[in-house]
Motif scaffolding. Structure first.
Motif, PDB file in Angstrom:
ATOM      1  N   PRO A  90       0.792  -1.238   0.000  1.00  0.00           N
ATOM      2  CA  PRO A  90       0.000   0.000   0.000  1.00  0.00           C
ATOM      3  C   PRO A  90       0.825   1.290   0.000  1.00  0.00           C
ATOM      4  CG  PRO A  90      -1.030  -1.578   1.419  1.00  0.00           C
ATOM      5  CD  PRO A  90       0.238  -2.211   0.933  1.00  0.00           C
ATOM      6  N   ALA A 122       0.602   4.278  -2.790  1.00  0.00           N
ATOM      7  CA  ALA A 122       0.332   5.669  -2.458  1.00  0.00           C
ATOM      8  C   ALA A 122       1.417   6.581  -3.025  1.00  0.00           C
ATOM      9  CB  ALA A 122       0.248   5.830  -0.944  1.00  0.00           C
ATOM     10  N   LEU A 142      -8.930   5.587  -4.292  1.00  0.00           N
ATOM     11  CA  LEU A 142      -8.937   5.520  -2.831  1.00  0.00           C
ATOM     12  C   LEU A 142      -7.793   6.343  -2.244  1.00  0.00           C
ATOM     13  CD1 LEU A 142     -10.186   4.428  -0.347  1.00  0.00           C
ATOM     14  CD2 LEU A 142      -8.973   2.307  -0.661  1.00  0.00           C
ATOM     15  N   GLU A 143      -6.575   6.150  -2.796  1.00  0.00           N
ATOM     16  CA  GLU A 143      -5.413   6.869  -2.274  1.00  0.00           C
ATOM     17  C   GLU A 143      -5.599   8.358  -2.448  1.00  0.00           C
ATOM     18  OE1 GLU A 143      -5.865   4.323  -4.223  1.00  0.00           O
ATOM     19  OE2 GLU A 143      -4.099   4.209  -5.496  1.00  0.00           O
ATOM     20  N   GLU A 146      -8.285   9.895  -0.191  1.00  0.00           N
ATOM     21  CA  GLU A 146      -7.846   9.958   1.202  1.00  0.00           C
ATOM     22  C   GLU A 146      -6.826  11.079   1.396  1.00  0.00           C
ATOM     23  OE1 GLU A 146      -8.604   8.520   4.043  1.00  0.00           O
ATOM     24  OE2 GLU A 146     -10.283   7.543   3.051  1.00  0.00           O
ATOM     25  N   THR A 147      -5.876  11.159   0.463  1.00  0.00           N
ATOM     26  CA  THR A 147      -4.839  12.191   0.581  1.00  0.00           C
ATOM     27  C   THR A 147      -5.459  13.574   0.513  1.00  0.00           C
ATOM     28  OG1 THR A 147      -3.545  10.636  -0.710  1.00  0.00           O
ATOM     29  CG2 THR A 147      -2.542  12.750  -0.239  1.00  0.00           C
ATOM     30  N   ARG A 179     -16.471  12.010   3.019  1.00  0.00           N
ATOM     31  CA  ARG A 179     -15.780  11.019   3.837  1.00  0.00           C
ATOM     32  C   ARG A 179     -16.689   9.827   4.141  1.00  0.00           C
ATOM     33  NH1 ARG A 179     -11.136  12.744   7.200  1.00  0.00           N
ATOM     34  NH2 ARG A 179     -11.649  14.816   6.474  1.00  0.00           N
ATOM     35  N   ARG A 182     -16.324   5.888   2.858  1.00  0.00           N
ATOM     36  CA  ARG A 182     -16.303   4.720   3.753  1.00  0.00           C
ATOM     37  C   ARG A 182     -17.285   3.667   3.249  1.00  0.00           C
ATOM     38  NH1 ARG A 182     -12.623   5.982   4.694  1.00  0.00           N
ATOM     39  NH2 ARG A 182     -11.525   6.967   6.421  1.00  0.00           N
ATOM     40  N   GLN A 227     -16.044   1.986   0.149  1.00  0.00           N
ATOM     41  CA  GLN A 227     -14.943   1.086   0.461  1.00  0.00           C
ATOM     42  C   GLN A 227     -15.479  -0.224   1.017  1.00  0.00           C
ATOM     43  OE1 GLN A 227     -12.326   3.580   2.731  1.00  0.00           O
ATOM     44  NE2 GLN A 227     -10.991   1.827   3.055  1.00  0.00           N
ATOM     45  N   MET A 269      -5.228   0.605  -4.739  1.00  0.00           N
ATOM     46  CA  MET A 269      -5.084   0.331  -3.310  1.00  0.00           C
ATOM     47  C   MET A 269      -5.844  -0.936  -2.927  1.00  0.00           C
ATOM     48  SD  MET A 269      -3.546   1.324  -0.702  1.00  0.00           S
ATOM     49  CE  MET A 269      -3.071   3.022  -0.587  1.00  0.00           C
ATOM     50  N   TRP A 305      -1.348   2.569   6.244  1.00  0.00           N
ATOM     51  CA  TRP A 305      -1.229   3.714   5.346  1.00  0.00           C
ATOM     52  C   TRP A 305      -2.337   4.725   5.632  1.00  0.00           C
ATOM     53  CZ3 TRP A 305      -4.619   5.499   1.585  1.00  0.00           C
ATOM     54  CH2 TRP A 305      -4.143   6.615   0.899  1.00  0.00           C
ATOM     55  N   VAL A 347      -1.667   8.718   6.639  1.00  0.00           N
ATOM     56  CA  VAL A 347      -1.806   9.668   5.534  1.00  0.00           C
ATOM     57  C   VAL A 347      -1.854  11.111   6.021  1.00  0.00           C
ATOM     58  CG1 VAL A 347      -4.302   9.666   5.413  1.00  0.00           C
ATOM     59  CG2 VAL A 347      -3.001   9.984   3.344  1.00  0.00           C
TER      60      VAL A 347
END
Lengths: 250, 178
Positions: free
Chosen positions: A11, A15, A145-146, A149-150, A166, A170, A173, A202, B172, B176
């Motif tokens: 992972p 990322a 996903l990455e 999230e970032t 957010r 979830r 996911q 991811m 991760w 983050v």
């Protein structure tokens, strides 16, 4: 044998690769063009949008020298549409990946992005604007996903309805993780292949070990049945040839 | 499948029931009868590596012994697996249940056994993945414990892989923000 890492990307590596994705920003300060190994960074002039790699965009964001324009698929409406697709329209498979990026050729036709002449380099996602503001909505890009999230962690003030986004992420996911686990049950009947179209980087990194393990186990259990099936097929095809020859002679 | 694979070596030493077809002198100790020769027709449990060789070696068209399916792959277990794969603690049957099953499928023509084993493996794998993902995240290990105790070696490996993936992902996600 002593390789400490599992096959495939872990992972954190995924990322890291995701930081190459292009995102759209609105600069707040002028910045001269920068020549980097990966290509030219355009000159930033305040009210004009520009596309930068994610790592540079995050750096400028942290220095308060730019705002990030969230990609259109990260909008709550787009996300709920994708969730609706995942749950109601196609409860078996994953929602499809975005269509190949095209642009108009000025004659009323569309052709693939970055593929103007035959023999030109064919570009793949990190060099295509898959996460920029003009990416199509209602499709999840490879690094969804990455990237989301970032962005939520570092630029949540730039995202419309960050809290809602957010929660939706979830949900998405969870739904997709359950499908990922369920995807291996397709192997039950024999001859089934796990369909992983539209799965993000991811998610792949997370489930790679497990899915490979299941496929390997099913292969070992089915090895002898497969061998007998092949032998039968060979015998049958030999028999078929013989009958063909008979007919030819007859 | 490697020469040094411990699971393969351990599978090789699983006992399978065999019946001797010939009388063998000086082997009586296998049947707790040290001074007598081993009579033809005696049933003994031999490790798989030995039994396989003896069953496949012919001497004037009679093999030394005939193999039969080990009790771990008997009708009782298969029927239970057909009913609900998740309810059977496979580890109690054999530590290398699927490994043994795969070897037996090589030796016997049992298409039904193959189908049952594959179905159980796939169905249980889904359950294993669920537990592997949840492990460490929540405290309710109580309900899962029975199931986890029944995992055999292949499934334990799967569990570890599922858990590693989920762990890397979670690490991760937690990192983050930095």
């Amino acid at each position: 044998m002593a390789l400490p890492l599992p096959p495939g990307l872990v992972p954190t590596e995924v990322a890291f690769l995701c930081e190459m994705e292009m995102v759209t920003i609105i600069p707040r300060q002028r910045l001269e063009s920068i020549s980097l190994l990966s290509g030219q960074i355009p000159t930033l002039r305040p009210p004009h949008r520009a596309q930068l790699p994610l790592w540079l965009a995050l750096l400028l964001k942290k220095q308060r020298r730019a705002n990030i324009v969230p990609p259109s698929w990260l909008h709550p409406a787009s996300l709920s549409e994708i969730i609706h697709h995942e749950i109601n329209i196609d409860p078996e498979g994953f929602s499809p990946p975005p269509p190949p990026v095209t642009r108009s050729d000025g004659r009323g036709m569309a052709r693939p992005y970055g593929d103007s002449k035959p023999g030109d380099m064919v570009l793949s996602p990190p060099f295509l604007p898959s996460c920029a503001a003009d990416a199509p909505s209602s499709y999840l890009p490879y690094h969804w996903l990455e990237l989301s999230e970032t962005l939520l962690a570092h630029a949540s003030d730039d995202i419309h309805g960050a809290a809602e986004v957010r929660t939706l992420l979830r949900d998405l996911q969870e739904v997709r993780a359950a499908k990922m686990r369920g995807s291996t049950t397709q192997l039950e009947g024999g001859g089934g292949v796990v369909g992983l179209r539209g799965v993000g980087a991811m998610e792949l990194a997370e489930s790679r070990g497990f899915v490979l393990g299941v496929v390997e186990g099913v292969r070992k259990l089915g090895a002898s049945a497969e061998a007998t099936r092949r032998e039968e097929e060979e015998a049958r095809s030999e028999g078929g040839e013989e009958s063909d020859e008979d007919m030819a002679f007859g | 499948m490697s020469y040094y694979d411990l699971d393969v070596i351990l599978t090789d030493s699983e006992k399978v029931p065999c019946k001797f077809e010939l009388e063998v002198p000086d082997l009586g100790y296998l049947d707790n009868n040290p001074s007598q020769p081993l009579k033809a027709g005696t049933s003994v449990n031999l490790p798989l590596w030995l039994a396989e060789l003896l069953a496949l070696t012919h001497q004037s068209s009679t093999p030394f012994l005939t193999l039969s399916l080990p009790p771990a792959l008997g009708d009782n277990v298969l029927n239970a697996l057909k009913a609900d794969p998740r309810a059977v603690p496979l580890r109690d049957q054999s530590q290398n249940f699927y490994g043994l099953g795969a070897r037996m499928l090589d030796l016997f023509e049992e298409p039904e056994l193959g189908v049952v084993l594959r179905r159980s493996f796939v169905v249980r794998a889904g359950e294993v993945a669920l537990h592997g993902r949840k492990a460490g995240a929540t405290g309710d290990a109580g309900s899962a414990e029975d199931f986890m105790r029944g995992l055999e070696e292949w499934e334990k490996k799967l569990y570890r892989q599922a858990h590693e993936g989920a762990k890397g992902h979670k690490e991760w996600m937690d990192g983050v923000k930095k």
